[in-house]
Design a protein around this motif. Sequence first.
Motif, PDB file in Angstrom:
ATOM      1  N   TYR A 126       0.857  -1.284   0.138  1.00 41.21           N
ATOM      2  CA  TYR A 126      -0.091  -0.264  -0.083  1.00 41.21           C
ATOM      3  C   TYR A 126       0.970   1.275   0.062  1.00 41.21           C
ATOM      4  O   TYR A 126       0.532   2.322  -0.407  1.00 41.21           O
ATOM      5  CB  TYR A 126      -0.967  -0.070   1.254  1.00 41.21           C
ATOM      6  N   VAL A 127       2.022   1.338   0.588  1.00 43.58           N
ATOM      7  CA  VAL A 127       2.800   2.636   0.591  1.00 43.58           C
ATOM      8  C   VAL A 127       3.162   3.034  -0.450  1.00 43.58           C
ATOM      9  O   VAL A 127       3.407   4.274  -0.756  1.00 43.58           O
ATOM     10  CB  VAL A 127       3.781   2.252   1.735  1.00 43.58           C
ATOM     11  N   PRO A 128       3.397   2.204  -1.508  1.00 39.26           N
ATOM     12  CA  PRO A 128       3.981   2.789  -2.966  1.00 39.26           C
ATOM     13  C   PRO A 128       2.990   3.761  -3.648  1.00 39.26           C
ATOM     14  O   PRO A 128       3.477   4.401  -4.354  1.00 39.26           O
ATOM     15  CB  PRO A 128       4.210   1.497  -3.616  1.00 39.26           C
ATOM     16  N   GLY A 129       1.669   3.349  -3.387  1.00 39.66           N
ATOM     17  CA  GLY A 129       0.575   4.230  -3.853  1.00 39.66           C
ATOM     18  C   GLY A 129       0.210   5.548  -3.029  1.00 39.66           C
ATOM     19  O   GLY A 129      -0.528   6.206  -3.549  1.00 39.66           O
ATOM     20  N   ILE A 130       0.988   5.880  -1.880  1.00 38.88           N
ATOM     21  CA  ILE A 130       0.784   7.082  -1.189  1.00 38.88           C
ATOM     22  C   ILE A 130       1.759   8.183  -1.620  1.00 38.88           C
ATOM     23  O   ILE A 130       2.578   8.127  -1.843  1.00 38.88           O
ATOM     24  CB  ILE A 130       0.972   6.834   0.366  1.00 38.88           C
ATOM     25  N   SER A 131       0.594   9.331  -1.745  1.00 43.05           N
ATOM     26  CA  SER A 131       1.429  10.376  -2.248  1.00 43.05           C
ATOM     27  C   SER A 131       2.056  11.030  -0.895  1.00 43.05           C
ATOM     28  O   SER A 131       1.573  11.462  -0.234  1.00 43.05           O
ATOM     29  CB  SER A 131       0.551  11.558  -2.790  1.00 43.05           C
ATOM     30  N   MET A 132       3.673  11.074  -0.975  1.00 38.16           N
ATOM     31  CA  MET A 132       4.291  11.514   0.089  1.00 38.16           C
ATOM     32  C   MET A 132       5.637  11.648  -0.296  1.00 38.16           C
ATOM     33  O   MET A 132       6.206  11.564  -1.373  1.00 38.16           O
ATOM     34  CB  MET A 132       4.231  10.438   1.367  1.00 38.16           C
ATOM     35  N   ASP A 133       6.550  12.284   0.488  1.00 35.26           N
ATOM     36  CA  ASP A 133       7.787  12.641   0.426  1.00 35.26           C
ATOM     37  C   ASP A 133       8.694  11.451  -0.095  1.00 35.26           C
ATOM     38  O   ASP A 133       8.545  10.477   0.728  1.00 35.26           O
ATOM     39  CB  ASP A 133       8.627  12.907   1.689  1.00 35.26           C
ATOM     40  N   GLN A 134       9.482  11.321  -1.136  1.00 39.29           N
ATOM     41  CA  GLN A 134       9.993  10.179  -1.685  1.00 39.29           C
ATOM     42  C   GLN A 134      11.036   9.459  -0.882  1.00 39.29           C
ATOM     43  O   GLN A 134      11.162   8.120  -0.560  1.00 39.29           O
ATOM     44  CB  GLN A 134      10.350  10.246  -3.059  1.00 39.29           C
ATOM     45  N   ASN A 135      11.755  10.262  -0.234  1.00 35.15           N
ATOM     46  CA  ASN A 135      12.768   9.817   0.720  1.00 35.15           C
ATOM     47  C   ASN A 135      12.420   9.135   2.063  1.00 35.15           C
ATOM     48  O   ASN A 135      12.912   7.952   2.261  1.00 35.15           O
ATOM     49  CB  ASN A 135      13.857  11.056   1.237  1.00 35.15           C
ATOM     50  N   LEU A 136      11.282   9.689   2.625  1.00 33.55           N
ATOM     51  CA  LEU A 136      10.752   9.131   3.604  1.00 33.55           C
ATOM     52  C   LEU A 136       9.917   7.681   3.296  1.00 33.55           C
ATOM     53  O   LEU A 136      10.042   6.739   4.016  1.00 33.55           O
ATOM     54  CB  LEU A 136       9.497   9.857   4.305  1.00 33.55           C
ATOM     55  N   LYS A 137       9.370   7.697   2.064  1.00 35.34           N
ATOM     56  CA  LYS A 137       8.722   6.575   1.464  1.00 35.34           C
ATOM     57  C   LYS A 137       9.701   5.618   1.315  1.00 35.34           C
ATOM     58  O   LYS A 137       9.571   4.415   1.664  1.00 35.34           O
ATOM     59  CB  LYS A 137       8.127   6.571   0.303  1.00 35.34           C
ATOM     60  N   ASN A 138      10.979   5.833   0.736  1.00 34.15           N
ATOM     61  CA  ASN A 138      12.127   4.915   0.518  1.00 34.15           C
ATOM     62  C   ASN A 138      12.519   4.050   1.787  1.00 34.15           C
ATOM     63  O   ASN A 138      12.663   3.125   2.133  1.00 34.15           O
ATOM     64  CB  ASN A 138      13.339   5.522  -0.067  1.00 34.15           C
ATOM     65  N   ARG A 139      12.370   5.149   2.879  1.00 38.65           N
ATOM     66  CA  ARG A 139      13.188   4.590   4.232  1.00 38.65           C
ATOM     67  C   ARG A 139      11.953   3.572   4.826  1.00 38.65           C
ATOM     68  O   ARG A 139      12.597   2.734   5.382  1.00 38.65           O
ATOM     69  CB  ARG A 139      13.435   5.635   5.129  1.00 38.65           C
ATOM     70  N   ILE A 140      10.504   3.860   4.575  1.00 39.23           N
ATOM     71  CA  ILE A 140       9.509   3.174   5.171  1.00 39.23           C
ATOM     72  C   ILE A 140       9.710   1.780   4.467  1.00 39.23           C
ATOM     73  O   ILE A 140       9.409   0.449   5.024  1.00 39.23           O
ATOM     74  CB  ILE A 140       8.311   3.850   5.054  1.00 39.23           C
ATOM     75  N   LEU A 141       9.863   1.641   3.181  1.00 38.22           N
ATOM     76  CA  LEU A 141       9.768   0.588   2.563  1.00 38.22           C
ATOM     77  C   LEU A 141      10.874  -0.194   2.655  1.00 38.22           C
ATOM     78  O   LEU A 141      10.997  -1.471   2.876  1.00 38.22           O
ATOM     79  CB  LEU A 141       9.950   0.828   0.888  1.00 38.22           C
ATOM     80  N   GLY A 142      12.182   0.317   2.957  1.00 36.15           N
ATOM     81  CA  GLY A 142      13.424  -0.192   3.299  1.00 36.15           C
ATOM     82  C   GLY A 142      13.204  -0.892   4.798  1.00 36.15           C
ATOM     83  O   GLY A 142      13.758  -2.091   4.909  1.00 36.15           O
ATOM     84  N   GLN A 143      12.596  -0.271   5.518  1.00 33.32           N
ATOM     85  CA  GLN A 143      12.312  -0.856   6.768  1.00 33.32           C
ATOM     86  C   GLN A 143      11.451  -2.304   6.755  1.00 33.32           C
ATOM     87  O   GLN A 143      11.596  -3.188   7.308  1.00 33.32           O
ATOM     88  CB  GLN A 143      11.657  -0.155   7.816  1.00 33.32           C
ATOM     89  N   ALA A 144      10.400  -2.160   5.975  1.00 35.07           N
ATOM     90  CA  ALA A 144       9.844  -3.220   5.614  1.00 35.07           C
ATOM     91  C   ALA A 144      10.346  -4.350   4.799  1.00 35.07           C
ATOM     92  O   ALA A 144      10.209  -5.595   5.302  1.00 35.07           O
ATOM     93  CB  ALA A 144       8.321  -2.888   4.879  1.00 35.07           C
ATOM     94  N   TYR A 145      11.030  -4.136   3.950  1.00 37.13           N
ATOM     95  CA  TYR A 145      11.904  -5.117   3.480  1.00 37.13           C
ATOM     96  C   TYR A 145      12.925  -5.838   4.352  1.00 37.13           C
ATOM     97  O   TYR A 145      13.074  -7.162   4.528  1.00 37.13           O
ATOM     98  CB  TYR A 145      12.578  -4.682   2.154  1.00 37.13           C
ATOM     99  N   PHE A 146      13.380  -4.898   5.164  1.00 35.69           N
ATOM    100  CA  PHE A 146      14.424  -5.425   6.440  1.00 35.69           C
ATOM    101  C   PHE A 146      13.612  -6.440   7.035  1.00 35.69           C
ATOM    102  O   PHE A 146      14.327  -7.646   7.500  1.00 35.69           O
ATOM    103  CB  PHE A 146      15.317  -4.447   6.862  1.00 35.69           C
ATOM    104  N   LEU A 147      12.631  -5.884   7.758  1.00 39.50           N
ATOM    105  CA  LEU A 147      12.163  -6.727   8.708  1.00 39.50           C
ATOM    106  C   LEU A 147      11.315  -8.028   8.191  1.00 39.50           C
ATOM    107  O   LEU A 147      11.296  -9.088   8.768  1.00 39.50           O
ATOM    108  CB  LEU A 147      10.933  -5.996   9.345  1.00 39.50           C
ATOM    109  N   ARG A 148      10.883  -7.983   7.126  1.00 37.11           N
ATOM    110  CA  ARG A 148      10.335  -9.172   6.353  1.00 37.11           C
ATOM    111  C   ARG A 148      11.506 -10.089   6.232  1.00 37.11           C
ATOM    112  O   ARG A 148      11.692 -11.408   6.349  1.00 37.11           O
ATOM    113  CB  ARG A 148       9.665  -9.058   5.047  1.00 37.11           C
ATOM    114  N   GLY A 149      12.744  -9.885   5.461  1.00 33.46           N
ATOM    115  CA  GLY A 149      13.778 -10.257   5.303  1.00 33.46           C
ATOM    116  C   GLY A 149      14.512 -11.010   6.696  1.00 33.46           C
ATOM    117  O   GLY A 149      14.883 -12.243   6.808  1.00 33.46           O
TER     118      GLY A 149
END
Length: 250
Positions: A126-149
């Motif tokens: 869902y987060v990729p579809g949210i209109s928001m600061d791209q740098n913050l979005k990348n950090r949030i997605l990075g945390q999700a990938y890390f935690l899932r991994g």
Amino acid sequence: TYGDMKLFNFKYYFTIGAASLLIGCTKQLDQVNPNQQTSATYWKTADDALKGVNACYQMFIEDGGYMRFTPILLNIQGDDVRSNSPWTAISNVGKFQLGTADEAGYGWTFDEYYQGIFRCNQVLEYVPGISMDQNLKNRILGQAYFLRGLYFFHLVDMFGSVPLPTEKAKVVAQSTVAEGWDRVISDLKTSVDLLPVKYAGLGGPDQNDLGRATKGAAMSFLGKAYLFNKKFAEASAQFKAVIDLGIYDL
């Protein structure tokens, strides 16, 4: 008699009226509560995204996570550790008798890590579809990938062949151990490219937060995943890269 006729008329009109109500009623009993949030209505803002990824960390403080049973599963099998616990779920760990059918202990870890994966999958969907600061979005997605991994890392390491769900709502078959490690490595590699070295001075709502996943954490677990699979050159390169970040001390 008049009284019997009056009673008959009452029953007749009551029956007809009740039948009319049943025929004319099309409203369903199962209604959607407009005040209850769902995954389809929640993910709207940057604040939603940040709170969503925060929820992905919760499994670490649950009984099956780092708060209790994960250290038991990781440590008691060591040569330098012994447990005198009378609880079967703990004492059997040191005997390498993994009672995976036991809901307690093993079941907590298994269940709670998959709950964490489910939450990470929501963030990644869902987060990729949210209109928001791209740098913050990348950090949030990075945390999700890390935690899932990281959750997959522990599941594959502890239980071997496990399912590898990467979507929010999908039933998947059991994987092979090799497929499990491939997923771990893929998620951690992706997170390395998205995570910051540290959160100081970022200028976002996560600025100066301690405890969030960092690039160094992702590189370290990526190196460990390589090490567990005897990919020594790749592991060495990751660990050297962590040292070269210049922010960690022994």
